[in-house]
Design a protein around this motif. Structure first.
Motif, PDB file in Angstrom:
ATOM      1  N   GLY A 231      10.736   3.942  -1.874  1.00 23.89           N
ATOM      2  CA  GLY A 231       9.835   2.883  -1.446  1.00 23.89           C
ATOM      3  C   GLY A 231      10.575   1.604  -1.137  1.00 23.89           C
ATOM      4  O   GLY A 231      11.754   1.432  -1.485  1.00 23.89           O
TER       5      GLY A 231
ATOM      6  N   SER B 190       9.643  -2.784  -0.955  1.00 24.50           N
ATOM      7  CA  SER B 190       8.639  -3.811  -1.228  1.00 24.50           C
ATOM      8  C   SER B 190       9.211  -5.187  -0.929  1.00 24.50           C
ATOM      9  O   SER B 190      10.428  -5.403  -0.990  1.00 24.50           O
ATOM     10  CB  SER B 190       8.172  -3.747  -2.692  1.00 24.50           C
ATOM     11  OG  SER B 190       9.247  -3.991  -3.576  1.00 24.50           O
TER      12      SER B 190
ATOM     13  N   CYS C 256       3.895  -6.673  -0.872  1.00 30.35           N
ATOM     14  CA  CYS C 256       3.651  -5.541   0.017  1.00 30.35           C
ATOM     15  C   CYS C 256       4.615  -4.414  -0.358  1.00 30.35           C
ATOM     16  O   CYS C 256       5.821  -4.655  -0.497  1.00 30.35           O
ATOM     17  CB  CYS C 256       3.850  -5.920   1.478  1.00 30.35           C
ATOM     18  SG  CYS C 256       2.788  -7.258   2.044  1.00 30.35           S
ATOM     19  N   GLN C 257       4.095  -3.212  -0.514  1.00 27.33           N
ATOM     20  CA  GLN C 257       4.928  -2.075  -0.887  1.00 27.33           C
ATOM     21  C   GLN C 257       4.560  -0.860  -0.045  1.00 27.33           C
ATOM     22  O   GLN C 257       3.379  -0.562   0.155  1.00 27.33           O
ATOM     23  CB  GLN C 257       4.750  -1.729  -2.369  1.00 27.33           C
ATOM     24  CG  GLN C 257       5.638  -0.568  -2.836  1.00 27.33           C
ATOM     25  CD  GLN C 257       5.272  -0.087  -4.228  1.00 27.33           C
ATOM     26  OE1 GLN C 257       4.102   0.193  -4.497  1.00 27.33           O
ATOM     27  NE2 GLN C 257       6.250   0.001  -5.108  1.00 27.33           N
ATOM     28  N   PHE C 258       5.594  -0.160   0.423  1.00 27.91           N
ATOM     29  CA  PHE C 258       5.404   1.092   1.153  1.00 27.91           C
ATOM     30  C   PHE C 258       6.144   2.191   0.406  1.00 27.91           C
ATOM     31  O   PHE C 258       7.332   2.049   0.098  1.00 27.91           O
ATOM     32  CB  PHE C 258       5.926   0.976   2.585  1.00 27.91           C
ATOM     33  CG  PHE C 258       5.765   2.248   3.376  1.00 27.91           C
ATOM     34  CD1 PHE C 258       4.502   2.666   3.784  1.00 27.91           C
ATOM     35  CD2 PHE C 258       6.862   3.024   3.708  1.00 27.91           C
ATOM     36  CE1 PHE C 258       4.347   3.836   4.506  1.00 27.91           C
ATOM     37  CE2 PHE C 258       6.722   4.190   4.428  1.00 27.91           C
ATOM     38  CZ  PHE C 258       5.453   4.602   4.836  1.00 27.91           C
TER      39      PHE C 258
ATOM     40  N   TYR D 115       2.029   9.150   1.932  1.00 31.24           N
ATOM     41  CA  TYR D 115       2.524   7.813   2.260  1.00 31.24           C
ATOM     42  C   TYR D 115       1.493   6.811   1.744  1.00 31.24           C
ATOM     43  O   TYR D 115       0.285   7.008   1.926  1.00 31.24           O
ATOM     44  CB  TYR D 115       2.708   7.644   3.767  1.00 31.24           C
ATOM     45  CG  TYR D 115       3.623   8.677   4.386  1.00 31.24           C
ATOM     46  CD1 TYR D 115       4.982   8.423   4.541  1.00 31.24           C
ATOM     47  CD2 TYR D 115       3.121   9.904   4.822  1.00 31.24           C
ATOM     48  CE1 TYR D 115       5.826   9.363   5.113  1.00 31.24           C
ATOM     49  CE2 TYR D 115       3.951  10.857   5.394  1.00 31.24           C
ATOM     50  CZ  TYR D 115       5.291  10.574   5.524  1.00 31.24           C
ATOM     51  OH  TYR D 115       6.127  11.514   6.080  1.00 31.24           O
ATOM     52  N   ARG D 116       1.979   5.732   1.126  1.00 33.65           N
ATOM     53  CA  ARG D 116       1.045   4.763   0.554  1.00 33.65           C
ATOM     54  C   ARG D 116       1.511   3.342   0.833  1.00 33.65           C
ATOM     55  O   ARG D 116       2.669   2.993   0.573  1.00 33.65           O
ATOM     56  CB  ARG D 116       0.908   4.976  -0.949  1.00 33.65           C
ATOM     57  CG  ARG D 116      -0.106   4.042  -1.620  1.00 33.65           C
ATOM     58  CD  ARG D 116      -0.279   4.407  -3.075  1.00 33.65           C
ATOM     59  NE  ARG D 116       0.960   4.163  -3.830  1.00 33.65           N
ATOM     60  CZ  ARG D 116       1.213   4.705  -5.014  1.00 33.65           C
ATOM     61  NH1 ARG D 116       0.342   5.535  -5.562  1.00 33.65           N
ATOM     62  NH2 ARG D 116       2.342   4.427  -5.642  1.00 33.65           N
ATOM     63  N   LEU D 117       0.608   2.534   1.353  1.00 32.65           N
ATOM     64  CA  LEU D 117       0.862   1.120   1.592  1.00 32.65           C
ATOM     65  C   LEU D 117       0.002   0.320   0.622  1.00 32.65           C
ATOM     66  O   LEU D 117      -1.218   0.477   0.587  1.00 32.65           O
ATOM     67  CB  LEU D 117       0.525   0.734   3.029  1.00 32.65           C
ATOM     68  CG  LEU D 117       0.670  -0.750   3.388  1.00 32.65           C
ATOM     69  CD1 LEU D 117       2.123  -1.192   3.244  1.00 32.65           C
ATOM     70  CD2 LEU D 117       0.159  -1.027   4.788  1.00 32.65           C
ATOM     71  N   THR D 118       0.642  -0.552  -0.164  1.00 33.46           N
ATOM     72  CA  THR D 118      -0.055  -1.337  -1.174  1.00 33.46           C
ATOM     73  C   THR D 118       0.116  -2.824  -0.894  1.00 33.46           C
ATOM     74  O   THR D 118       1.239  -3.289  -0.658  1.00 33.46           O
ATOM     75  CB  THR D 118       0.487  -1.023  -2.584  1.00 33.46           C
ATOM     76  OG1 THR D 118       0.357   0.378  -2.845  1.00 33.46           O
ATOM     77  CG2 THR D 118      -0.272  -1.791  -3.641  1.00 33.46           C
TER      78      THR D 118
END
Length: 318
Positions: free
Chosen positions: A241, A243, A253-255, A288-291
């Motif tokens: 990831g 960030s 923001c984190q991917f 896949y996760r975008l936070t």
């Protein structure tokens, strides 16, 4: 319904040595009713006592030693007790087992700590251990049913090492463990064979690239093992990831990409009586996760005008 009673006593043998001794008693009264058959599927009661003890020795500012024992119980879920048969095809079905007993475990562990590092070793003895098995079905020739069963005894010996790393731009948490499980059961269809230990590795790492962003890399490896009846194949996963923080670190923001190589699986084999089973399950763990997370700051202090909240309920229960 599971009413319970607890008692705990703590004390010191010296300035550096402290201890605790306790006991927990539980009375279980379980009743299960099926709405489909309008019948009672489960009606059982049992009483258990679980002692626990801990001895901790703080040798100096860097070294620490502890020894502990605890007893615990794991109850089967109602779904595991429900004997209702679910058919997957004409020869394959799934079912619960209303005769499942709760699993009782006695756990012994000793640990040595040095600064941030930790070394643990222990032994667990479990009675009525839960496992799933494919057994001959009774509704057709060559039919099988997948259901939970109790293993008479499971012996488990383990050792684990925890190693954290902290430098200027790199933070890491790492664990390595070694486990040996052995099933002991008097039933001839569960004759114990070759036993093989398991290696487990886990690592989490974060790297700060100046003030620009943070990179994260983590992974897990679960080695193959054999407890004498059940054999598991090895598996692993890797995730990564990136960030970054904005607006004076208020917005983060984190991917994240999980299970990059789509490698995680649950696979193995076992033989019970005349039934030999080999399986491999693949999980949907690749994603896949975008936070986005925003910190609005500290909330204002809340002033309560009434300070006797709950007093009526406390008086009622006394």
């Amino acid at each position: 319904m599971v009413p319970a009673a607890y008692a705990q006593f703590k004390g010191k043998l010296s300035e550096k040595v402290n201890y605790s001794i306790g006991v927990r008693s539980e009375f279980t009264d379980a009743i299960g009713v099926s709405n489909i058959t309008d019948s009672t599927l489960l009606d059982t009661t049992y009483f258990n006592i679980f002692p626990n003890a801990l001895l901790n020795w703080r040798i100096n500012e860097k070294w620490n030693l502890s020894v502990n024992y605890s007893g615990r119980i794991d109850r089967p879920r109602f779904q595991s007790l429900d004997p209702f048969v679910w058919y997957q095809d004409s020869l394959t079905s799934r079912s619960g087992n209303p005769f499942l007993k709760p699993e009782i475990t006695h756990a012994f562990e000793t640990s040595v700590g040095y600064k941030m590092y930790s070394l643990k070793a222990g032994y667990n003895y479990s009675m009525n251990h839960f496992r799933y098995a494919v057994l001959p079905g009774g509704f057709a020739e060559n039919s099988v049913v997948f259901k939970p069963i109790n293993i008479e005894n499971l012996h488990s010996v383990y050792a684990s090492l925890t190693i954290p790393v902290q430098v200027k731009f790199w933070n890491s948490f790492n664990t390595a463990s070694f486990t040996l499980n052995k099933i002991v059961d008097s039933r001839p269809e569960l004759v114990s064979g070759v036993v093989r230990p398991q290696l487990y590795l886990y690592s989490y790492n974060s790297f700060d690239v100046k003030d620009w962003f943070r990179l994260e890399l983590m992974g897990e490896y679960v080695g193959s093992q054999n407890d004498g009846v059940y054999s598991n194949k090895d598996t692993y996963w890797v995730a990564a990831g990136i960030s970054k923080q904005f607006f004076n670190k208020k917005l983060m923001c984190q991917f994240l990409v999980n299970d990059i190589f789509v490698s995680y699986r649950d696979a193995g084999s076992y033989t019970i009586g005349q039934t030999a089973v080999e399986y491999e399950w693949r999980m949907s763990s690749n994603f896949y996760r975008l936070t986005l997370r925003y910190n609005f700051g500290k909330l204002k202090d809340i002033i309560y005008n009434t300070k006797n909240t709950g007093e009526d309920e406390i008086e009622r229960t006394n």
